[in-house]
Scaffold this motif. Structure first.
Motif, PDB file in Angstrom:
ATOM      1  N   UNK A   4       1.005  -1.246   0.164  1.00 44.76           N
ATOM      2  CA  UNK A   4      -0.013   0.029   0.045  1.00 44.76           C
ATOM      3  C   UNK A   4       0.995   1.362   0.135  1.00 44.76           C
ATOM      4  N   UNK A   5       2.052   1.237   0.822  1.00 40.72           N
ATOM      5  CA  UNK A   5       2.879   2.294   0.588  1.00 40.72           C
ATOM      6  C   UNK A   5       3.174   2.513  -0.816  1.00 40.72           C
ATOM      7  N   UNK A   6       3.666   1.573  -1.551  1.00 42.69           N
ATOM      8  CA  UNK A   6       3.924   1.585  -3.015  1.00 42.69           C
ATOM      9  C   UNK A   6       2.813   2.379  -3.737  1.00 42.69           C
ATOM     10  N   UNK A   7       1.652   1.720  -3.401  1.00 41.45           N
ATOM     11  CA  UNK A   7       0.667   2.181  -4.508  1.00 41.45           C
ATOM     12  C   UNK A   7       0.053   3.430  -4.187  1.00 41.45           C
ATOM     13  N   UNK A   8       0.242   3.925  -2.819  1.00 38.24           N
ATOM     14  CA  UNK A   8       0.045   5.488  -2.578  1.00 38.24           C
ATOM     15  C   UNK A   8       1.161   6.174  -3.245  1.00 38.24           C
ATOM     16  N   UNK A   9       2.288   5.889  -3.262  1.00 39.09           N
ATOM     17  CA  UNK A   9       3.187   6.586  -3.985  1.00 39.09           C
ATOM     18  C   UNK A   9       3.004   6.790  -5.473  1.00 39.09           C
ATOM     19  N   UNK A  10       2.501   5.715  -6.147  1.00 41.67           N
ATOM     20  CA  UNK A  10       1.939   5.959  -7.379  1.00 41.67           C
ATOM     21  C   UNK A  10       0.762   6.791  -7.570  1.00 41.67           C
ATOM     22  N   UNK A  11      -0.057   6.758  -6.719  1.00 41.32           N
ATOM     23  CA  UNK A  11      -1.254   7.666  -6.717  1.00 41.32           C
ATOM     24  C   UNK A  11      -0.799   9.114  -6.791  1.00 41.32           C
ATOM     25  N   UNK A  12       0.214   9.230  -5.820  1.00 37.36           N
ATOM     26  CA  UNK A  12       0.432  10.755  -5.549  1.00 37.36           C
ATOM     27  C   UNK A  12       1.494  11.089  -6.694  1.00 37.36           C
ATOM     28  N   UNK A  13       2.334  10.279  -7.108  1.00 34.67           N
ATOM     29  CA  UNK A  13       2.976  10.511  -8.317  1.00 34.67           C
ATOM     30  C   UNK A  13       2.190  10.863  -9.551  1.00 34.67           C
ATOM     31  N   UNK A  14       1.207  10.244  -9.846  1.00 32.34           N
ATOM     32  CA  UNK A  14       0.360  10.656 -10.877  1.00 32.34           C
ATOM     33  C   UNK A  14      -0.513  12.190 -10.648  1.00 32.34           C
ATOM     34  N   UNK A  15      -0.400  12.508  -9.445  1.00 28.83           N
ATOM     35  CA  UNK A  15      -1.254  13.665  -9.105  1.00 28.83           C
ATOM     36  C   UNK A  15      -0.181  14.896  -8.924  1.00 28.83           C
TER      37      UNK A  15
END
Length: 363
Positions: free
Chosen positions: A299-310
């Motif tokens: 989930x830490x990695x997935x959150x990083x991916x979400x924040x990257x795209x934003x």
């Protein structure tokens, strides 16, 4: 007299779930990569599409992962990404310290090269999946000036290069088959050497994934060395192949087929091509962690991916590697991977016959 007994099992179960949820939240808050060097396996050589993709994303993953670690790209080239993916499966520990970035070649070889594949792509933990379209172009020396000239390619001496018939080129070469074109194939080349061979005139028929075409293919067009003929297209929410959003002025492959044959494509051959489109476009680039990685790290990695795209800085600097296409994060990736790696019996039958007849390969 009725005796009322309160069962504590549901209460304990609810409390257990609450405690577990709190523990997971606490664990997620303690994921910290401060000072860490995180390996990212790149199962291809430097300079190709996967390398460009992860180099664009890496600074922003570093920025948004807890503790801002340093991502170290480990290239393991060769074998259509199979050796690198096998190595990731065998050696990567499920501790969030090793990730892998893959391409359509990895997906295709997972489906077609089972004897060599020792990795479980469909069981890895998905972080981010990025569809990417592709553009097919030809040398103007073949007498073409645009898509309307596709029929002029019939019977001409076409030369096309790539990694191999079951790698990422599969979606391209099957489109040639349906168009009635029969190029001479030069295998064993990654995308960088293919581009150089095309520029030297050793190849006269080529394709680029969308970022590569926007980055360098358009230069060839502007220099009068390449004529775009069609973009493969993408699959919409209704399962239809539509024009690539990055190339709205180019026909999709079904439209190219209609230009060539005067009718719309249908039947087992077209369904087989659509399956390869799912593999090669919709599942084109992806980042994974090992299968047993704990949920709070995933989930830490997935959150990083979400924040990257934003991230507005990502939008300014690196969005060209993903722009124009929907991006899929976490569990939303799994249905796409499943559809890309699960072929119907009719599709398998057509592909077996095609690969045996045209490439002397037994699937």
């Amino acid at each position: 007299m009725f005796e009322f007994r309160l069962s504590l099992k549901p209460v304990r179960a609810a409390l257990g779930g609450l405690i577990l949820a709190c523990a997971m939240t606490a664990q997620a808050q303690t994921v910290d990569y401060a000072g860490a060097r995180v390996d990212v396996i790149v199962p291809f050589g430097a300079g190709g599409g996967v390398d460009v993709y992860i180099r664009a994303l890496a600074p922003f993953l570093e920025k948004h992962l807890p503790g801002k670690p340093t991502l170290v790209l480990r290239h393991v080239p060769g074998g259509g990404s199979i050796p690198g993916a096998n190595q990731f499966q065998a050696r990567a520990k499920p501790d969030g310290m090793t990730a892998i970035v893959v391409s359509s070649s990895t997906v295709a070889n997972f489906v077609f090269q089972r004897a060599k594949v020792k990795f479980d792509l469909d069981k890895w933990q998905p972080i981010l999946l990025s569809p990417q379209g592709a553009v097919v172009y030809a040398s103007p020396s073949l007498g073409v000036t645009g898509p309307k000239d596709l029929p002029k390619l019939k019977g001409q001496s076409l030369v096309f290069g790539g990694q191999g018939p079951t790698a990422g080129e599969s979606r391209i070469i099957v489109s040639f088959e349906l168009l009635g074109l029969a190029p001479k194939y030069v295998w064993g080349l990654t995308r960088g050497p293919v581009r150089l061979a095309y520029e030297r005139g050793e190849l006269n028929f080529n394709y680029d994934a969308a970022p590569g075409f926007l980055r360098g293919g358009t230069d060839l067009v502007n220099a009068g060395k390449a004529v775009p003929l069609y973009a493969l297209g993408i699959i919409d929410s209704k399962g239809n192949v539509v024009r690539d959003p990055l190339f709205p002025n180019l026909p999709s492959f079904p439209e190219a087929y209609e230009i060539m044959h005067g009718k719309k494509p249908s039947g087992p051959a077209y369904e087989a091509w659509k399956a390869l489109l799912q593999m090669g476009v919709m599942a084109n680039k992806a980042i994974f962690l090992p299968t047993d990685t704990p949920k709070h790290i995933v989930e830490a990695w997935r959150t990083a991916a979400r924040n990257l795209l934003k991230d507005p800085e990502f939008d300014k600097v690196a969005s060209s590697v993903v722009e124009g296409y929907p991006q899929f994060i976490g569990e939303d990736v799994r249905p796409i991977i499943k559809e890309a790696t699960t072929l119907s019996p009719a599709t398998w039958e057509w592909l077996r016959e095609y690969y045996k007849a045209r490439h002397n390969l037994a699937l």
